[in-house]
Enzyme design. Structure first.
Site, PDB file in Angstrom:
ATOM      1  N   SER A 566      19.814  48.304  70.448  1.00  0.00           N
ATOM      2  CA  SER A 566      19.625  47.904  71.836  1.00  0.00           C
ATOM      3  C   SER A 566      19.793  49.125  72.732  1.00  0.00           C
ATOM      4  O   SER A 566      19.051  50.089  72.603  1.00  0.00           O
ATOM      5  CB  SER A 566      20.595  46.773  72.190  1.00  0.00           C
ATOM      6  OG  SER A 566      20.213  46.136  73.381  1.00  0.00           O
ATOM      7  N   ASP A 652      12.307  38.689  70.712  1.00  0.00           N
ATOM      8  CA  ASP A 652      13.390  39.284  71.492  1.00  0.00           C
ATOM      9  C   ASP A 652      13.029  39.252  72.976  1.00  0.00           C
ATOM     10  O   ASP A 652      11.969  39.745  73.373  1.00  0.00           O
ATOM     11  CB  ASP A 652      13.620  40.725  71.030  1.00  0.00           C
ATOM     12  CG  ASP A 652      14.887  41.339  71.584  1.00  0.00           C
ATOM     13  OD1 ASP A 652      15.448  40.792  72.552  1.00  0.00           O
ATOM     14  OD2 ASP A 652      15.320  42.376  71.052  1.00  0.00           O
ATOM     15  N   HIS A 687      16.831  38.827  69.665  1.00  0.00           N
ATOM     16  CA  HIS A 687      17.545  40.084  69.834  1.00  0.00           C
ATOM     17  C   HIS A 687      18.609  40.288  68.762  1.00  0.00           C
ATOM     18  O   HIS A 687      18.869  41.415  68.344  1.00  0.00           O
ATOM     19  CB  HIS A 687      18.194  40.120  71.213  1.00  0.00           C
ATOM     20  CG  HIS A 687      18.695  41.468  71.622  1.00  0.00           C
ATOM     21  ND1 HIS A 687      17.862  42.543  71.815  1.00  0.00           N
ATOM     22  CD2 HIS A 687      19.950  41.928  71.855  1.00  0.00           C
ATOM     23  CE1 HIS A 687      18.573  43.603  72.173  1.00  0.00           C
ATOM     24  NE2 HIS A 687      19.842  43.248  72.203  1.00  0.00           N
TER      25      HIS A 687
END
Length: 718
Positions: A566, A652, A687
């Site tokens: 991320s 995501d 995610h």
């Protein structure tokens, strides 16, 4: 011998945009068309190429998966947590992905010792007498490729359960209500929810949160049982695009609170269940830069709000205020600001307060005992390890005399303790089992300190199997090392234990965490010094940690692999550009590598709320220039990059799959030398990656096998 398979080559289709006098050309923006069959075919071709290039690791992947499975107690039960009249716990079962949540009645209201099940309880038998299964998650997940439980909450009377599920991976949940007395579902069904639900004290309605088109939590709704979602009451709508909202209930059950917050500013509303006719009130109106949180306590017989705030200093102060709207100037200090101690949270109980804080990079729990005169003794719960992580968890009861806490190190598995505030006894209730004869003393863990380019000392946490660094002459030798980093949002990556990590350690590798600026490990200044116009510190700190590990003999550049996800994926992309020679490989999970494109589009998820983290490059030419100087996708160059594995998920909503897809395409078109770049896309996940523990183990085994291959340890048996 078959010839090597050629990598997919994305067609260049240039699009240009003029901004602040710059022409920005993007050859691969067409990959953003998620519904396009052409894009799907390209992602599937990348997956096929990745599988082909890693086919030689199939046996190693299976061995790692088998090792994780063999060391995990698959049929297990969590330590029960007491809430009102029941003990609540989770169960897992061999061969099942998700497990179940259960409860039993409290027998003795004066006994706070959690019941212990028999070790050999069969999966088809109750783990404890009187067991009631609240949710069978495997049954809920049946027929779905992806499944996630967003949250569950039992009504105050214990008769109803709300739970929310996502079966796509886009974090849009659906709330259902279960009657725990009959086992039947009520007709109520709320869709498009972010997270779970919060009951009111009467148990007649609950509150939930929804998002706007850009995936910003912006609305709080009240749902009355037995009515349609279309009839729900809009309680609060946050119209400022930088702010998001959430709703909760104080542990005392007296107040409902709605929090509005940006990265730098807070505002709370409260509803007094003892005087509901007064309606929702703003406690302290938002003031740019003022952050605070709100809880309810009773001190010396007086109802007060606990306010944890930065009004008097960056590392926060704990204050009290009347249970009424109160400006910051009237808050009364309970724990004054100390620049050496970052106050992070506070939990209020009838007999004590628990302050979550950190000092010198370590988490701490601070107890403030309450007596008839106010605050009595003030002390820390002490632990012996050099590096560790401690925090309170599973403490729903306002009147409970014991504090449930979790503790772990990089070698000590997650442990659950009860701390009795009355006697100050600390009792170990459970240490997560690691099968196969695991002994924490077989591993060494240390706190190291690297020196950054500007002289700042950057902490590193590291663990390795004891003896792995010893050479035949009795000295030390370098070992392959995985260096993990994040460095954003004031999120601290504190030391933690992982069974999967043993696949590295037991093959002779070390694992290290670089606690770089942008995180919160060393207080608010550590965060502030790694965001906005100081973001480069995050990247240079990580490179400094890599340099330190090599210079001090822990590892070599030829066997050092970097990993981050991320915002940590942004870190990976930046260091790959800035110091490719430092690493033997880079793993970037759901990586925020096309940061400038994302931050230039206010319609994308999270962009506006992220302005306080990265800046607004669309409005400010200086921010544009600064982000353009480090954004990984914009700075891909004709250099010899280390091998890169980029991992993403099609659904995501936080970091869109298109970012790593474009990044890998540009790397293939631009880089020189090895050109060893892989893209792996989960086509039915979000995610957090795949759902289900066995799927997650296979997923991690894939990544660890690739890492071991980069380290030269693929052929080493544990």
């Amino acid at each position: 011998m078959q010839p090597p398979v050629a990598p997919p080559i994305a067609e260049r289709r240039p699009t240009s945009r003029e901004i602040h006098g710059h022409t920005r050309t993007d050859d691969y923006e067409w990959l953003r068309e998620k519904e396009s069959p052409e894009v799907t075919a390209y992602l599937e071709a990348e997956n096929a190429y990745t599988q082909d290039r890693t086919a030689h690791l199939a046996d190693l992947r299976q061995a790692i998966f088998d090792g994780i499975k063999a060391r995990t107690r698959e049929t297990d039960l969590s330590v029960p947590t007491r809430n009102r009249g029941h003990w609540y716990y989770g169960r897992s079962f061999e061969g099942k992905e998700y497990g179940a949540s259960c409860r039993i009645p409290v027998v003795d209201p004066d006994d706070w010792t959690p019941p212990r099940p028999a070790e050999d309880t069969a999966p088809d038998q109750p783990a404890l007498p009187g067991e009631q299964v609240l949710l069978d998650l495997d049954a809920l997940a049946e027929g779905h490729e992806f499944f996630s439980l967003g949250g569950s909450s039992v009504s105050p009377d214990g008769d109803l359960l709300t739970y929310s599920t996502d079966v796509v991976g886009d974090e849009r949940y659906t709330i259902r209500v279960k009657d725990l007395t009959t086992g039947e579902l009520l007709a109520d069904e709320i869709s498009g929810v972010l997270g779970g639900a919060t009951w009111d004290r009467a148990g007649e309605s609950f509150y939930y949160t929804t998002t706007d088109e850009s995936w910003r939590a912006d609305k709080i709704w009240r749902h009355r049982l037995g009515t349609a979602q279309s009839e729900d009451e809009l309680v609060h709508h946050e119209t400022d695009g930088r702010f998001w909202v959430g709703v909760g209930r104080t542990r005392s059950d007296r107040f409902l609170v709605i929090a509005s917050g940006s990265k730098t500013t807070s505002e709370y509303r409260f509803l007094d269940a003892d005087a509901p006719d007064t309606g929702w009130q703003i406690f302290a109106e938002r003031c740019e830069g003022l952050e605070y949180s709100l809880d309810h306590a009773v001190i010396a017989g007086e109802d007060v709000f606990l306010v944890l705030h930065n009004h008097t200093g960056a590392d926060f102060e704990l204050a009290t205020a009347p249970v009424a709207p109160t400006p910051a100037a009237e808050w009364r200090a309970l724990i004054t600001h100390d620049p050496a101690v970052r106050l992070e949270d506070v939990d209020a109980f009838a007999g004590h307060l628990v302050v979550h804080q950190r000092s010198n990079g370590l988490t701490q729990l601070r107890i403030l005992e309450l007596d008839g005169d106010g605050v009595g003794d003030d002390y820390l719960v002490e632990f012996d390890h050099e590096i560790y992580t401690v925090g309170s968890a599973g403490n729903p009861g306002f009147h409970q005399p014991v504090l449930r806490l979790g503790y772990t190190t990089m070698a000590v598995p997650s442990s659950v303790y009860d701390y009795d505030v009355r006697t100050r006894d600390l009792t170990l209730l459970r240490r997560a089992p690691v099968l196969g004869g695991y002994d924490p003393d077989d591993y060494e863990e240390h706190r190291l300190w690297a020196t950054a380019d500007d002289g700042e000392r950057v902490p590193i946490s590291i663990v390795a199997r004891r003896g792995s660094r010893e050479d035949v002459g009795g000295g030390t030798r370098p070992v392959p090392t995985l260096l993990y980093g994040y460095g954003a949002y004031e999120t601290s990556i504190d030391p933690y234990f992982s069974i999967a990590r043993l696949a590295l350690l037991d093959r002779g590798a070390a694992f290290a965490i670089a606690h770089v600026r942008g995180g919160g490990e060393l207080g608010r200044r550590w965060y502030d010094d790694g965001k906005l116009s100081r973001k480069q510190h995050t990247f240079s700190d990580f490179v400094a940690c890599a340099r330190h590990l090599v210079d001090t003999g822990w590892t070599t550049a030829e066997t050092l692999v970097a990993e981050g996800g991320s915002a940590g994926g942004l870190l990976m992309g930046a260091v790959a550009n800035q110091a490719p020679e430092r690493f033997a490989g880079v793993v970037a999970a759901v990586p925020f590598v096309d940061a400038l494109t994302t931050m230039l589009d206010a319609t994308l998820p999270l962009t506006v709320t992220e302005y306080d983290e990265w800046g607004n490059p669309e409005a400010d030419p200086a921010v544009y220039d600064y982000m353009a100087s480090y954004a990984p996708y914009d700075n891909v160059a004709a250099v010899d990059y280390p091998p890169i594995l980029a991992e993403t998920s099609l659904n995501d909503t936080r970091v869109l799959y298109v970012e790593p897809a474009k990044w890998i395409a540009r790397l293939r078109a631009t880089a020189v030398g090895r050109q060893d770049f892989l893209l792996r896309t989960e086509m039915s996940a979000g995610h957090g990656g795949v759902s289900g523990r066995y799927k997650a183990w296979h997923d991690r085994a894939f990544t660890l096998a690739w890492i071991l291959d980069r380290m030269g340890l693929a052929g080493v048996a544990p």
